[in-house]
Design an enzyme around this catalytic site. Structure first.
Site, PDB file in Angstrom:
ATOM      1  N   THR A 198     -11.280   6.523  10.878  1.00  0.00           N
ATOM      2  CA  THR A 198     -11.307   6.038  12.271  1.00  0.00           C
ATOM      3  C   THR A 198     -10.882   7.136  13.249  1.00  0.00           C
ATOM      4  O   THR A 198     -11.103   7.015  14.444  1.00  0.00           O
ATOM      5  CB  THR A 198     -10.416   4.794  12.453  1.00  0.00           C
ATOM      6  OG1 THR A 198      -9.201   5.006  11.741  1.00  0.00           O
ATOM      7  CG2 THR A 198     -11.084   3.559  11.913  1.00  0.00           C
ATOM      8  N   ASP A 226      -3.427   4.289  -2.093  1.00  0.00           N
ATOM      9  CA  ASP A 226      -4.366   4.763  -1.066  1.00  0.00           C
ATOM     10  C   ASP A 226      -4.365   6.287  -1.043  1.00  0.00           C
ATOM     11  O   ASP A 226      -3.766   6.900  -0.157  1.00  0.00           O
ATOM     12  CB  ASP A 226      -3.905   4.159   0.278  1.00  0.00           C
ATOM     13  CG  ASP A 226      -4.766   4.582   1.449  1.00  0.00           C
ATOM     14  OD1 ASP A 226      -5.906   5.001   1.239  1.00  0.00           O
ATOM     15  OD2 ASP A 226      -4.264   4.474   2.591  1.00  0.00           O
ATOM     16  N   ASP A 283     -13.481  14.846  -4.510  1.00  0.00           N
ATOM     17  CA  ASP A 283     -13.565  16.117  -5.246  1.00  0.00           C
ATOM     18  C   ASP A 283     -14.837  16.060  -6.082  1.00  0.00           C
ATOM     19  O   ASP A 283     -15.654  15.147  -5.893  1.00  0.00           O
ATOM     20  CB  ASP A 283     -12.302  16.282  -6.127  1.00  0.00           C
ATOM     21  CG  ASP A 283     -11.949  17.753  -6.394  1.00  0.00           C
ATOM     22  OD1 ASP A 283     -12.881  18.526  -6.720  1.00  0.00           O
ATOM     23  OD2 ASP A 283     -10.770  18.114  -6.301  1.00  0.00           O
ATOM     24  N   ARG A 341       3.425  -0.963  10.698  1.00  0.00           N
ATOM     25  CA  ARG A 341       4.575  -0.991  11.619  1.00  0.00           C
ATOM     26  C   ARG A 341       4.944  -2.356  12.191  1.00  0.00           C
ATOM     27  O   ARG A 341       6.145  -2.624  12.335  1.00  0.00           O
ATOM     28  CB  ARG A 341       4.357   0.048  12.731  1.00  0.00           C
ATOM     29  CG  ARG A 341       4.507   1.465  12.195  1.00  0.00           C
ATOM     30  CD  ARG A 341       3.844   2.473  13.077  1.00  0.00           C
ATOM     31  NE  ARG A 341       2.390   2.322  13.065  1.00  0.00           N
ATOM     32  CZ  ARG A 341       1.557   3.051  13.788  1.00  0.00           C
ATOM     33  NH1 ARG A 341       2.030   3.990  14.583  1.00  0.00           N
ATOM     34  NH2 ARG A 341       0.254   2.866  13.702  1.00  0.00           N
ATOM     35  N   LYS A 364      -7.373   8.162  -1.487  1.00  0.00           N
ATOM     36  CA  LYS A 364      -8.669   8.627  -0.944  1.00  0.00           C
ATOM     37  C   LYS A 364      -9.199   9.863  -1.681  1.00  0.00           C
ATOM     38  O   LYS A 364      -9.413  10.922  -1.063  1.00  0.00           O
ATOM     39  CB  LYS A 364      -8.539   8.953   0.545  1.00  0.00           C
ATOM     40  CG  LYS A 364      -8.050   7.792   1.397  1.00  0.00           C
ATOM     41  CD  LYS A 364      -8.032   8.173   2.867  1.00  0.00           C
ATOM     42  CE  LYS A 364      -7.528   7.088   3.765  1.00  0.00           C
ATOM     43  NZ  LYS A 364      -6.070   6.818   3.665  1.00  0.00           N
ATOM     44  N   LYS A 411       0.844  -1.202   0.000  1.00  0.00           N
ATOM     45  CA  LYS A 411       0.000   0.000   0.000  1.00  0.00           C
ATOM     46  C   LYS A 411       0.874   1.246   0.000  1.00  0.00           C
ATOM     47  O   LYS A 411       1.757   1.397   0.837  1.00  0.00           O
ATOM     48  CB  LYS A 411      -0.902   0.018   1.232  1.00  0.00           C
ATOM     49  CG  LYS A 411      -1.807   1.248   1.296  1.00  0.00           C
ATOM     50  CD  LYS A 411      -2.809   1.156   2.420  1.00  0.00           C
ATOM     51  CE  LYS A 411      -2.324   1.720   3.728  1.00  0.00           C
ATOM     52  NZ  LYS A 411      -2.159   3.187   3.738  1.00  0.00           N
TER      53      LYS A 411
HETATM   54  O1  C5P Z   1       1.340   0.750  11.108  1.00  0.00           O
HETATM   55  P1  C5P Z   1      -0.102   0.350  11.021  1.00  0.00           P
HETATM   56  O2  C5P Z   1      -0.337  -1.132  10.915  1.00  0.00           O
HETATM   57  O3  C5P Z   1      -0.957   0.984  12.100  1.00  0.00           O
HETATM   58  O4  C5P Z   1      -0.564   0.986   9.625  1.00  0.00           O
HETATM   59  C1  C5P Z   1      -1.896   0.973   9.194  1.00  0.00           C
HETATM   60  C2  C5P Z   1      -2.022   1.637   7.863  1.00  0.00           C
HETATM   61  O5  C5P Z   1      -3.415   1.720   7.542  1.00  0.00           O
HETATM   62  C3  C5P Z   1      -1.502   3.070   7.818  1.00  0.00           C
HETATM   63  O6  C5P Z   1      -1.025   3.281   6.479  1.00  0.00           O
HETATM   64  C4  C5P Z   1      -2.725   3.916   8.070  1.00  0.00           C
HETATM   65  O7  C5P Z   1      -2.644   5.172   7.475  1.00  0.00           O
HETATM   66  C5  C5P Z   1      -3.796   3.072   7.380  1.00  0.00           C
HETATM   67  N1  C5P Z   1      -5.163   3.304   7.876  1.00  0.00           N
HETATM   68  C6  C5P Z   1      -5.513   3.133   9.206  1.00  0.00           C
HETATM   69  N2  C5P Z   1      -6.804   3.350   9.600  1.00  0.00           N
HETATM   70  C7  C5P Z   1      -7.723   3.707   8.710  1.00  0.00           C
HETATM   71  C8  C5P Z   1      -7.397   3.865   7.358  1.00  0.00           C
HETATM   72  C9  C5P Z   1      -6.082   3.639   6.976  1.00  0.00           C
HETATM   73  O8  C5P Z   1      -4.673   2.771  10.017  1.00  0.00           O
HETATM   74  N3  C5P Z   1      -8.974   3.861   9.095  1.00  0.00           N
END
Ligand code: C5P
Length: 229
Positions: A118, A59, A64, A210, A61, A32
Site C-alpha cells: 500500500t 508475516d 526470492d 495500534r 513476505k 501477527k
Molecule cells: O497499527 P496498524 O493497525 O496500522 O497495523 C497494521 C499492521 O498491518 C502493521 O503490522 C502493518 O505493517 C501491516 N500492514 C499494513 N498495510 C499493508 C500490509 C501490512 O498496514 N498493506
C-alpha cells in the site's frame, strides 16, 4: 467460531510483546508477527506463541528464487504457524514452488501473497518499471496470478476487497490491514475502514495493530471488533 481478528504485534522486543500477549486468550484473536519482532525474537519466540495456543500469522513476505522461498516456507510451517505469506511479484513459479513445499505437511499453514504494497503509488510503481495501468490493475493482476498459482488468498486493502471477492470467488482468503474501529486514531494509515464495513465487503480476516496495542483497554477494543465481525 474462531476469531477473524488478527492483532499485529508490532513491538520492538519480545518482553513488551509477551507482557501484552499475557492479557489475551487464543479465543479472542490471532496474532501477527512481522519483521521487527521476528528479527528481535527469532523462531523460538514464534514457537512460544504457538505453544500458548495462538494462531500465528508469520508475516515475513518471502521474495526470492523459487527454491529459496520454498525452503523458507517449509521452515516457517515447521514452527506450527497458522498463516505465512510471500510476494506475488516473485512470480507464479515461485508461488507454485512455495505451495508444493507445503503439500505433504499434515497441517499446512494458509499460504497467502502480498500483491502491491500500500506504500506503492502509481509513481513508485513507474519507477520500478511497472507501467501497465493503475495500482488497482496491478493488484487485480497479481491477485489473479496468486489464485492461479494455487495459493489460499491475498493481503489486500479493504477498498480492494469487494472487487477481488467478485473476481476470485468465495473461497479465496482476503486478509486486510488498515482497519480502524469507530472513534480510534487513524495514525499513518491513509485509507481506513471500520470492521463493520470490512465485513460487508467480504473480508475474511482483519489485521489491527495500534488501536489495540496502544489502547488503555485492549480487551474492550478486541471485544468491540469481534462483535462487529
Ligand atoms: O497499527 P496498524 O493497525 O496500522 O497495523 C497494521 C499492521 O498491518 C502493521 O503490522 C502493518 O505493517 C501491516 N500492514 C499494513 N498495510 C499493508 C500490509 C501490512 O498496514 N498493506
Amino acid at each position: 467460531m474462531s476469531s477473524r481478528l488478527i492483532v499485529a504485534l508490532d513491538f520492538p522486543d519480545t518482553e513488551q510483546a509477551l507482557s501484552f500477549v499475557q492479557l489475551l486468550s487464543p479465543a479472542d484473536c490471532k496474532l501477527k508477527v512481522g519483521f521487527e519482532l521476528f528479527v528481535a525474537g527469532g523462531p523460538g519466540f514464534v514457537r512460544s506463541l504457538v505453544d500458548l495456543g495462538f494462531d500465528v500469522f508469520l508475516d515475513l513476505k518471502f521474495h526470492d528464487i523459487p527454491n529459496t522461498v520454498a525452503g523458507a516456507c517449509r521452515a516457517a510451517a515447521k514452527l506450527g504457524v497458522w498463516m505465512i505469506n510471500v510476494h506475488a511479484a516473485g512470480g507464479d513459479k515461485m508461488m507454485r514452488f512455495a505451495r508444493e513445499a507445503l503439500s505433504d505437511l499434515e497441517n499446512p499453514p494458509h499460504l497467502i501473497a502480498v500483491t502491491v504494497l500500500t506504500s506503492m503509488d502509481a509513481e513508485q510503481l513507474d519507477k520500478i518499471g511497472v507501467r501497465a495501468g493503475s495500482p488497482d490493475d496491478q493488484v487485480k493482476h497479481l491477485a489473479r496470478l496468486t489464485h492461479e498459482s494455487g495459493l489460499d488468498g491475498v493481503v489486500c486493502s479493504a477498498q480492494e476487497a469487494q472487487m477481488l471477492r467478485e473476481t476470485l470467488g468465495a473461497d479465496f482468503l482476503l486478509v486486510t490491514p488498515g482497519i480502524r474501529p469507530e472513534g480510534s486514531q487513524q495514525g499513518d494509515q491513509s485509507r481506513v475502514m471500520t470492521p463493520e464495513a470490512a465485513k460487508a465487503v467480504g473480508v475474511d480476516y482483519v489485521v489491527v495493530g495500534r488501536p489495540i496495542t496502544q489502547s488503555d483497554d485492549p480487551l474492550a477494543v478486541i471485544a468491540q471488533i469481534n462483535r462487529a465481525l
